[in-house]
Design a protein around this motif. Structure first.
Motif, PDB file in Angstrom:
ATOM      1  N   ASP A   1       8.646  -3.144 -10.672  1.00 30.10           N
ATOM      2  CA  ASP A   1      10.268  -3.441  -9.373  1.00 30.10           C
ATOM      3  C   ASP A   1       8.590  -4.245  -8.679  1.00 30.10           C
ATOM      4  O   ASP A   1       9.400  -5.111  -7.161  1.00 30.10           O
TER       5      ASP A   1
ATOM      6  N   GLN B   1       1.307   4.404  -2.352  1.00 30.84           N
ATOM      7  CA  GLN B   1       1.092   5.525  -2.438  1.00 30.84           C
ATOM      8  C   GLN B   1       2.012   6.125  -2.877  1.00 30.84           C
ATOM      9  O   GLN B   1       1.741   7.185  -3.280  1.00 30.84           O
ATOM     10  N   GLY B   2       3.272   6.166  -2.554  1.00 38.35           N
ATOM     11  CA  GLY B   2       3.954   6.787  -2.693  1.00 38.35           C
ATOM     12  C   GLY B   2       4.412   6.770  -4.852  1.00 38.35           C
ATOM     13  O   GLY B   2       4.700   8.222  -5.392  1.00 38.35           O
ATOM     14  N   VAL B   3       3.813   5.652  -5.719  1.00 32.82           N
ATOM     15  CA  VAL B   3       3.921   5.878  -6.852  1.00 32.82           C
ATOM     16  C   VAL B   3       3.249   7.119  -7.231  1.00 32.82           C
ATOM     17  O   VAL B   3       3.857   7.905  -8.429  1.00 32.82           O
TER      18      VAL B   3
ATOM     19  N   VAL C   1       1.908   9.726  -5.889  1.00 35.03           N
ATOM     20  CA  VAL C   1       2.504  11.299  -5.404  1.00 35.03           C
ATOM     21  C   VAL C   1       3.658  11.360  -5.969  1.00 35.03           C
ATOM     22  O   VAL C   1       2.989  12.623  -6.595  1.00 35.03           O
ATOM     23  N   LEU C   2       4.031  10.130  -6.278  1.00 35.02           N
ATOM     24  CA  LEU C   2       5.584  10.759  -6.985  1.00 35.02           C
ATOM     25  C   LEU C   2       5.177  11.348  -8.398  1.00 35.02           C
ATOM     26  O   LEU C   2       5.383  12.108  -9.877  1.00 35.02           O
TER      27      LEU C   2
ATOM     28  N   ASP D   1       5.387  10.982 -15.132  1.00 33.52           N
ATOM     29  CA  ASP D   1       5.409  10.113 -15.580  1.00 33.52           C
ATOM     30  C   ASP D   1       5.530   8.975 -15.506  1.00 33.52           C
ATOM     31  O   ASP D   1       5.547   8.504 -14.403  1.00 33.52           O
TER      32      ASP D   1
ATOM     33  N   LEU E   1       0.963  -0.909  -0.174  1.00 32.47           N
ATOM     34  CA  LEU E   1      -0.222   0.238  -0.094  1.00 32.47           C
ATOM     35  C   LEU E   1       1.097   0.837  -0.228  1.00 32.47           C
ATOM     36  O   LEU E   1       0.829   2.338  -0.394  1.00 32.47           O
ATOM     37  N   MET E   2       1.758   1.585   0.593  1.00 34.78           N
ATOM     38  CA  MET E   2       3.094   2.332   0.734  1.00 34.78           C
ATOM     39  C   MET E   2       3.355   2.545   0.123  1.00 34.78           C
ATOM     40  O   MET E   2       3.937   3.684  -0.911  1.00 34.78           O
ATOM     41  N   ARG E   3       4.092   1.487  -1.052  1.00 35.25           N
ATOM     42  CA  ARG E   3       4.698   1.742  -2.784  1.00 35.25           C
ATOM     43  C   ARG E   3       3.658   2.707  -3.815  1.00 35.25           C
ATOM     44  O   ARG E   3       3.964   3.315  -4.002  1.00 35.25           O
TER      45      ARG E   3
ATOM     46  N   PHE F   1       7.725   6.417 -15.226  1.00 40.48           N
ATOM     47  CA  PHE F   1       8.258   6.038 -13.703  1.00 40.48           C
ATOM     48  C   PHE F   1       6.963   5.501 -13.186  1.00 40.48           C
ATOM     49  O   PHE F   1       7.513   3.894 -12.206  1.00 40.48           O
TER      50      PHE F   1
ATOM     51  N   ARG G   1       7.952   1.026 -14.898  1.00 42.66           N
ATOM     52  CA  ARG G   1       8.829   1.135 -13.401  1.00 42.66           C
ATOM     53  C   ARG G   1       9.069   0.273 -11.962  1.00 42.66           C
ATOM     54  O   ARG G   1       8.900  -1.222 -12.187  1.00 42.66           O
ATOM     55  N   GLU G   2       8.767   1.023 -11.887  1.00 33.91           N
ATOM     56  CA  GLU G   2       8.055   0.801 -10.291  1.00 33.91           C
ATOM     57  C   GLU G   2       6.605  -0.304 -10.422  1.00 33.91           C
ATOM     58  O   GLU G   2       6.770  -0.965  -8.747  1.00 33.91           O
TER      59      GLU G   2
END
Lengths: 199, 199
Positions: free
Chosen positions: B178, B157-159, B161-162, B168, B153-155, B171, B174-175
């Motif tokens: 990952d 959310q981070g994706v 936001v960025l 991008d 969930l954290m990942r 990006f 890619r994530e």
DNA sequence: CCAGAATTAGGACAAATGTCCTACAGCGCG
DNA sequence: CGCGCTGTAGGACATTTGTCCTAATTCTGG
């Protein structure tokens, strides 16, 4: 009272309120009250709300630059510098759990408002991104330095969002440890990279 | 026109506007205009803005439940179900780059407003969290299922936001790759986990 | 077809918003 | 002293906000 001091105080108060309550939810009256000024005096220094926002973002850019330079000064190895970045999650955990990441939440809000300054806010992210990429490059990861920087930035943003939603301090500590472990796997050849491993 | 249909249309419009512009930045007039109603009629269905917010959150809870059930139906293995979750980042990439994650940005905004409904919004996260934890448990990770769920969930959310800040698309892809690779390392013993590996 | 309920339209309302103006206080300089 | 500039105070202004009311319309059951 000099004009520049008053102006600076307005920016400081606006910075805090934009972070704690959000840009839209903060009014001229709120800033004036907290700064101990009349709304008229306020207008003397800033003609529009967007002008204040620009000043706030500008101030954050300078503060961010100063922090990054301090980290570069106080840590000898690139790995330790990266760890300094990761650790702001712990240093600012209380404020993050209450109001999120100052950069991430501002970018989100300005994106939704389709505000002219949204790219300027995103430049705050770029400061961290480029700085982190330089550290990864110094660790021998020139090829994917930017991707690694974005990955770490992504993680810290994800932690901030969930920490705010769940108000879970243990989660922050756990994910910070996980980021440090990940860092180890990304630069195993560097001897200095084990100097400050755990939380 | 039946009352329940009108009511539902108000909720649909409010849901969209709350996501695209934010809760505070969306006014009664905005919703009424987009729904083709007078503000008076509006008041017949919802007395306060908070009532609409509660209805919007309630609607999102139901839709989320339906999505999770559909994922559970359409994917046989827990690993494939988790991949279904990861892939919403790609499916909704355009909207995410424009307005962020609907859940994360709402939680952030309500946290800043210190709104009474902020816990209800966070419950949307809990739906994903618990569902993901159940999948990890089925993969034999009962001990740390919740931590793994929070991590994923954290990942995401981070994706989000960025992706919003930098717009991008590469990006995101890619994530997501990952995350899928990470998933492989977390449940290596499960034979079904390799059935749909790449993007 | 018609009484009564359900639904809608169109504003009224005070409060708050961002913006702007004018008047005054404090100061240094001629 | 008095002129002019910088900084401040206080409020005017139109607009918008969330909330609320009343009158009209539409629908439904008998």
């Amino acid at each position: 009272m000099g004009a520049s001091e008053t102006r600076q105080q307005i920016v400081d108060v606006a910075d805090r309120l934009f972070y704690e309550r959000g840009f839209e939810a903060t009014s001229f009256a709120d800033i004036a009250r907290d700064a101990g000024l009349s709304r008229g005096n306020f207008y003397y220094h800033f003609k529009t709300k967007d002008e204040i926002l620009a000043a706030v973002i500008g101030g954050r850019v300078e503060k961010t630059r100063a922090i990054l330079e301090a980290w570069a000064r106080n840590a000898d190895s690139p790995a330790d510098r990266i760890r300094s970045f990761v650790h702001i999650l712990i240093t600012n955990r209380t404020r993050i759990m209450a109001h999120g990441c100052p950069v991430g939440t501002l970018c989100n809000e300005l994106a939704k408002l389709d505000h002219a300054a949204k790219e300027d806010a995103a430049r705050l992210f770029s400061l961290f991104r480029d700085w982190l990429a330089r550290q990864f490059a110094m660790l021998g990861r020139e090829a994917d330095a930017d991707a690694l920087a974005l990955h770490l930035l992504m993680r810290s943003q994800g932690v901030a969002v969930l920490a705010t939603a769940f108000r879970d301090e243990a989660f922050i500590y756990r994910e910070v440890s996980d980021m440090e472990a990940w860092l180890q796997t990304q630069c195993p050849a560097t001897s200095l990279s084990r100097s400050r491993q755990s939380v």
